[in-house]
Write a protein that holds these residues in place. Structure first.
Motif, PDB file in Angstrom:
ATOM      1  N   LYS A 153       0.868  -1.271  -0.118  1.00 14.14           N
ATOM      2  CA  LYS A 153       0.222  -0.036   0.189  1.00 14.14           C
ATOM      3  C   LYS A 153       0.999   1.291   0.063  1.00 14.14           C
ATOM      4  O   LYS A 153       2.007   1.213   0.734  1.00 14.14           O
ATOM      5  CB  LYS A 153      -0.801   0.221   1.087  1.00 14.14           C
ATOM      6  CG  LYS A 153      -1.950  -1.341   1.316  1.00 14.14           C
ATOM      7  CD  LYS A 153      -2.749  -1.344  -0.126  1.00 14.14           C
ATOM      8  CE  LYS A 153      -3.867  -2.273   0.295  1.00 14.14           C
ATOM      9  NZ  LYS A 153      -4.918  -2.319  -0.958  1.00 14.14           N
ATOM     10  N   SER A 189      -2.152   4.320  -5.689  1.00 11.26           N
ATOM     11  CA  SER A 189      -3.087   3.755  -4.253  1.00 11.26           C
ATOM     12  C   SER A 189      -3.815   5.293  -3.667  1.00 11.26           C
ATOM     13  O   SER A 189      -3.520   6.266  -4.268  1.00 11.26           O
ATOM     14  CB  SER A 189      -2.038   3.276  -3.169  1.00 11.26           C
ATOM     15  OG  SER A 189      -1.130   4.176  -2.887  1.00 11.26           O
ATOM     16  N   LYS A 190      -4.640   4.815  -2.731  1.00 11.63           N
ATOM     17  CA  LYS A 190      -5.362   6.178  -2.019  1.00 11.63           C
ATOM     18  C   LYS A 190      -4.102   6.708  -1.024  1.00 11.63           C
ATOM     19  O   LYS A 190      -3.325   5.911  -0.306  1.00 11.63           O
ATOM     20  CB  LYS A 190      -6.482   5.739  -1.241  1.00 11.63           C
ATOM     21  CG  LYS A 190      -7.456   5.194  -2.132  1.00 11.63           C
ATOM     22  CD  LYS A 190      -8.736   4.952  -1.447  1.00 11.63           C
ATOM     23  CE  LYS A 190     -10.065   4.690  -2.292  1.00 11.63           C
ATOM     24  NZ  LYS A 190     -11.459   4.279  -1.497  1.00 11.63           N
ATOM     25  N   THR A 198      -8.334  12.780   0.825  1.00 14.26           N
ATOM     26  CA  THR A 198      -7.611  11.565   0.348  1.00 14.26           C
ATOM     27  C   THR A 198      -7.822  11.723  -0.988  1.00 14.26           C
ATOM     28  O   THR A 198      -8.971  11.775  -1.548  1.00 14.26           O
ATOM     29  CB  THR A 198      -8.524  10.441   0.973  1.00 14.26           C
ATOM     30  OG1 THR A 198      -8.312  10.540   2.579  1.00 14.26           O
ATOM     31  CG2 THR A 198      -7.820   9.169   0.482  1.00 14.26           C
ATOM     32  N   ASP A 246      -7.272   9.350  -4.673  1.00 12.57           N
ATOM     33  CA  ASP A 246      -7.274   7.992  -5.252  1.00 12.57           C
ATOM     34  C   ASP A 246      -6.573   8.102  -6.471  1.00 12.57           C
ATOM     35  O   ASP A 246      -7.048   8.489  -7.383  1.00 12.57           O
ATOM     36  CB  ASP A 246      -8.471   7.243  -5.455  1.00 12.57           C
ATOM     37  CG  ASP A 246      -8.480   5.898  -5.883  1.00 12.57           C
ATOM     38  OD1 ASP A 246      -7.342   5.413  -5.881  1.00 12.57           O
ATOM     39  OD2 ASP A 246      -9.382   5.128  -6.412  1.00 12.57           O
ATOM     40  N   THR A 304      -7.111   6.118  -9.794  1.00  8.82           N
ATOM     41  CA  THR A 304      -8.209   6.265 -11.003  1.00  8.82           C
ATOM     42  C   THR A 304      -8.072   7.823 -11.402  1.00  8.82           C
ATOM     43  O   THR A 304      -8.279   8.703 -10.590  1.00  8.82           O
ATOM     44  CB  THR A 304      -9.716   6.274 -10.104  1.00  8.82           C
ATOM     45  OG1 THR A 304      -9.665   5.003  -9.555  1.00  8.82           O
ATOM     46  CG2 THR A 304     -10.721   6.442 -11.042  1.00  8.82           C
TER      47      THR A 304
END
Length: 287
Positions: free
Chosen positions: A131, A136-137, A253, A255, A258
């Motif tokens: 992660k 990733s986020k 946050t 992402d 995307t």
């Protein structure tokens, strides 16, 4: 009939017969055959023997060896069974590795290395990625702290971990933004922040900020964007791309796995124009 037609084959046959006869004679000849010219020359060049000593030629030595081999010399002494050493099988380490064994082992070794590399690549592909980092986020931080970082960097805050730019987005432009941007992008805009992917939509160059014009200006081909990432000039096909954003409890946050395509050409929700000289010329300055 021409006599040459008969003579030539006859001569060839006779020559073959002579060659075969000479070869058979050489095979069946005794070991005391003719010495080579080089050997005879060396024999003649040997130093003179002492007086009274018998000079022995190479041919005589060969003849004596042949006589002994045929049993005409001294009788051979037959060793008894007690004099024979017991048979001991050879040590493989002493014999070493034959060429066949070397090639076989090399092939097996290379195949093993190849299969090991392939297996490692498959495991690396299937192994879950850790992660964090781009894709990733990413928890960027509190919105208030991010706005302070934007102001401290003259209107542009770069987050290297997410390959993103963050700028302030004016509250007065939210109504216009709602007609252009999807909700995952509006989440950060409604909190007063525009989150932009660093890559230029034209050919993928990293777009830097320009402190004098307060725009983003691509050094590769001159594409220009305002602080909201909306295209202002150059060959780019659209505005700068965005990420999916969330604001929960005042924490932003992003992402980065995307990416949402940037707004179409002509979008200008903030109305921001260049505030000073451009860092990159050739952008065109048009919409």
């Amino acid at each position: 009939m021409n006599p040459l037609v008969i003579a030539v084959p006859v001569v060839v046959v006779l020559a073959l017969v002579l060659l075969v006869a000479a070869a058979r004679r050489r095979d069946t000849d005794e070991a005391t055959g003719l010495l080579s010219r080089e050997t005879l020359k060396r024999d003649r060049g040997e130093p003179a023997v002492l007086a009274g000593a018998t000079r022995t030629t190479g041919r005589e030595v060969e003849r004596s060896v042949e006589v002994e081999r045929r049993g005409g010399g001294a009788e051979l002494v037959t060793a008894g069974a007690a004099d024979l050493a017991p048979y001991v099988p050879p040590d493989p380490d002493t014999l070493g590795v034959t060429r066949r064994q070397f090639f076989n082992r090399s092939i097996v070794l290379l195949m093993g290395l190849g299969l090991s590399g392939f297996g490692a690549a498959v495991l690396a592909f299937l192994w879950p990625q850790p992660k964090g980092g781009f894709g990733s986020k990413i928890r960027v931080g509190n919105v208030a702290d991010i706005k302070a970082a934007v102001d401290a960097n003259d209107g542009f805050y770069y987050v290297a971990e997410g390959r993103m730019w963050i700028t302030n987005y004016p509250e007065a432009a939210i109504d216009k933004a709602k007609a252009v941007y999807p909700q995952p992008v509006l989440n950060s805009m409604e909190a007063g922040l525009a989150v932009l992917y660093q890559k230029c939509p034209h050919l993928g160059c990293r777009v830097p900020d320009c402190k004098t014009s307060q725009w983003f200006e691509c050094p590769c081909h001159g594409s220009q964007y305002n602080q909201a990432g909306e295209k202002k000039g150059g060959p780019a096909p659209r505005g700068m791309d965005r990420f999916v954003t969330e604001v929960t409890g005042g924490v932003l946050t992003v992402d980065t796995g995307t990416v949402i395509q940037g707004p179409p050409i002509g979008t200008n929700t903030t109305g921001q124009e260049a505030e000073g000289p451009h860092c990159v010329t050739g952008g065109g300055g048009g919409h």
